[in-house]
Scaffold this active site. Sequence first.
Site, PDB file in Angstrom:
ATOM      1  N   TYR A 187       2.193   7.718  27.199  1.00 18.47           N
ATOM      2  CA  TYR A 187       2.358   6.600  26.267  1.00 18.47           C
ATOM      3  C   TYR A 187       2.047   5.307  27.012  1.00 18.47           C
ATOM      4  O   TYR A 187       2.482   5.115  28.142  1.00 18.47           O
ATOM      5  CB  TYR A 187       3.801   6.557  25.749  1.00 18.47           C
ATOM      6  CG  TYR A 187       4.093   5.377  24.846  1.00 18.47           C
ATOM      7  CD1 TYR A 187       3.507   5.277  23.582  1.00 18.47           C
ATOM      8  CD2 TYR A 187       4.956   4.351  25.254  1.00 18.47           C
ATOM      9  CE1 TYR A 187       3.785   4.190  22.747  1.00 18.47           C
ATOM     10  CE2 TYR A 187       5.231   3.273  24.423  1.00 18.47           C
ATOM     11  CZ  TYR A 187       4.647   3.200  23.172  1.00 18.47           C
ATOM     12  OH  TYR A 187       4.916   2.127  22.355  1.00 18.47           O
ATOM     13  N   ASP A 212      -0.536   3.173  34.768  1.00 23.78           N
ATOM     14  CA  ASP A 212       0.424   2.473  33.921  1.00 23.78           C
ATOM     15  C   ASP A 212       1.819   2.796  34.461  1.00 23.78           C
ATOM     16  O   ASP A 212       2.360   3.865  34.225  1.00 23.78           O
ATOM     17  CB  ASP A 212       0.270   2.920  32.467  1.00 23.78           C
ATOM     18  CG  ASP A 212       1.282   2.230  31.553  1.00 23.78           C
ATOM     19  OD1 ASP A 212       2.064   1.399  32.059  1.00 23.78           O
ATOM     20  OD2 ASP A 212       1.288   2.530  30.345  1.00 23.78           O
ATOM     21  N   LYS A 246       9.389  -3.161  31.791  1.00 22.82           N
ATOM     22  CA  LYS A 246      10.759  -2.660  31.905  1.00 22.82           C
ATOM     23  C   LYS A 246      11.546  -3.301  33.069  1.00 22.82           C
ATOM     24  O   LYS A 246      12.020  -4.414  32.918  1.00 22.82           O
ATOM     25  CB  LYS A 246      10.748  -1.130  31.951  1.00 22.82           C
ATOM     26  CG  LYS A 246      10.129  -0.561  30.646  1.00 22.82           C
ATOM     27  CD  LYS A 246      10.401   0.883  30.376  1.00 22.82           C
ATOM     28  CE  LYS A 246      10.030   1.233  28.944  1.00 22.82           C
ATOM     29  NZ  LYS A 246       8.713   1.828  28.743  1.00 22.82           N
TER      30      LYS A 246
HETATM   31  C1  LIG Z   1       7.551   1.389  27.732  1.00 20.81           C
HETATM   32  C2  LIG Z   1       6.145   1.634  28.134  1.00 20.81           C
HETATM   33  C3  LIG Z   1       5.072   0.877  27.612  1.00 20.81           C
HETATM   34  C4  LIG Z   1       5.274  -0.144  26.555  1.00 20.81           C
HETATM   35  O1  LIG Z   1       6.055  -1.217  26.974  1.00 20.81           O
HETATM   36  P1  LIG Z   1       6.727  -2.166  25.868  1.00 20.81           P
HETATM   37  O2  LIG Z   1       7.417  -3.208  26.686  1.00 20.81           O
HETATM   38  O3  LIG Z   1       7.634  -1.308  25.061  1.00 20.81           O
HETATM   39  O4  LIG Z   1       5.610  -2.728  25.064  1.00 20.81           O
HETATM   40  C5  LIG Z   1       3.809   1.125  28.109  1.00 20.81           C
HETATM   41  N1  LIG Z   1       3.583   2.056  29.043  1.00 20.81           N
HETATM   42  C6  LIG Z   1       4.572   2.798  29.558  1.00 20.81           C
HETATM   43  C7  LIG Z   1       4.270   3.801  30.617  1.00 20.81           C
HETATM   44  C8  LIG Z   1       5.876   2.621  29.108  1.00 20.81           C
HETATM   45  O5  LIG Z   1       6.857   3.388  29.605  1.00 20.81           O
END
Ligand SMILES: *Cc1c(COP(=O)(O)O)cnc(C)c1O
Length: 430
Positions: A145, A240, A268
Amino acid sequence: MISRHKSEQLFEKAKHLFPGGVNSPVRAFRSVDGAPLFIKKGDGAHIWDEDGNQFIDFCCSWGPLILGHNHPQIREKITETLQNGTSFGAPTVLENELGQLILDRNPFIDKIRFVSSGTEAVMSGVRLARGYTGKNKIVKFEGCYHGHLDALLVKAGSGLITLGTASSAGIPEGFTRETLVLPLNDETAVLKCIEEYGHDIACIIIEPIPANNGLLLQEKSYLEFLRKVCTENNILLFFDEVISGFRVAFSGAAELYGIRPDIVTYGKIIGGGLPVGAYGASDELMACISPLGDVYQAGTLSGNPVAMSAGIAQLNICAQDGFYEDQEKRTRFFVDKVNAFAKANEIAFEMVTIGSIFWLTFGKHDAIRKANEIDPSSMLDFKKMYGELLNHGIYIGPSGYEVGFISQAHTYEILELAADRFCEVLAQLK
Ligand SMILES: *Cc1c(COP(=O)(O)O)cnc(C)c1O
């Protein structure tokens, strides 16, 4: 059974205000029973809901709170900053401070740009990859994701290499046509994909520790393979690390595995519980970003001083010697205790773990490394377990596809109690 009376009432009201009663879908408790708990406050490893129930919290706001709730040093730093106002839309010393704190310790990137969410970071990183390479396609993996940007809200069709089909309504085919979706942990799929489309692939994006669809731990050799084929084919490797950054090590999975990504995103934990995301890369790549280069990217609240303050306070603690070793040791203590109980009692349950992340799996199986290796029926086991965990004062994310997080505030004492409660629930469900 815990009372959810007030939460139920608040949820009814919220349904008149927000789609599904929430401002982010998984909060709606659709995968488990009952109304979502409305949280009133948090302190350390604990949260309290509006009905007054207390829980040991393993959701930790989906990862950001690696120091636990309401950490005094974060609170103090935010409060101090607040005295001078909340936002200027002009540079502040706090951005320099957080930027320096990160770049001094991160050997993989020369420059960083702060944004306001993980999604925004990934969206900007993808634009950078395309802008720098002049190529169009991006490769992603089923089970990773990357936020809710159009180009990455895609799922695989059938077959080994598939052109993405949108996993959400409202995304024109043209927006996903340039996204290729591959299974994780499959070198052949990557090689075939590069053979066919390599000349037009800007980047391969991966969560080096996929933790948004279960915890699909990849082998280090597979990540090294990705690094190698990207280099050989002039494709950028995009880690990511929104969830793994500052979680498994200060510089994330790149540091843990010793693999250099070309572009990396954070989110995060970086914001200490306030909205911050970031992307970073080498000087050469980052020179493409406006105002230096022609890849445009901006944000009214980017580098917001209050959010920067929370990040500075949090990351200063994360940067201390032994922080991550200690996180992992406490997590191991907890996970080992629960796993040993399950094994001794022949319960087909196992917590998978890395760093201070854990994931609940049900049924007997080998290591799960691909999205399609997750047995959908295990989600029924999760659902049964979830209600009982709440009744036993344990709060985790309300979906079996989500992982749990352990914070610095989760002491051995608290973890021992939590492990005992997990074991009670397992015994009860057996
Ligand atoms: C949480 C997350 C996102 C999205 O971040 P948001 O702050 O919710 O937009 C993207 N990539 C990864 C790997 C994530 O865990």
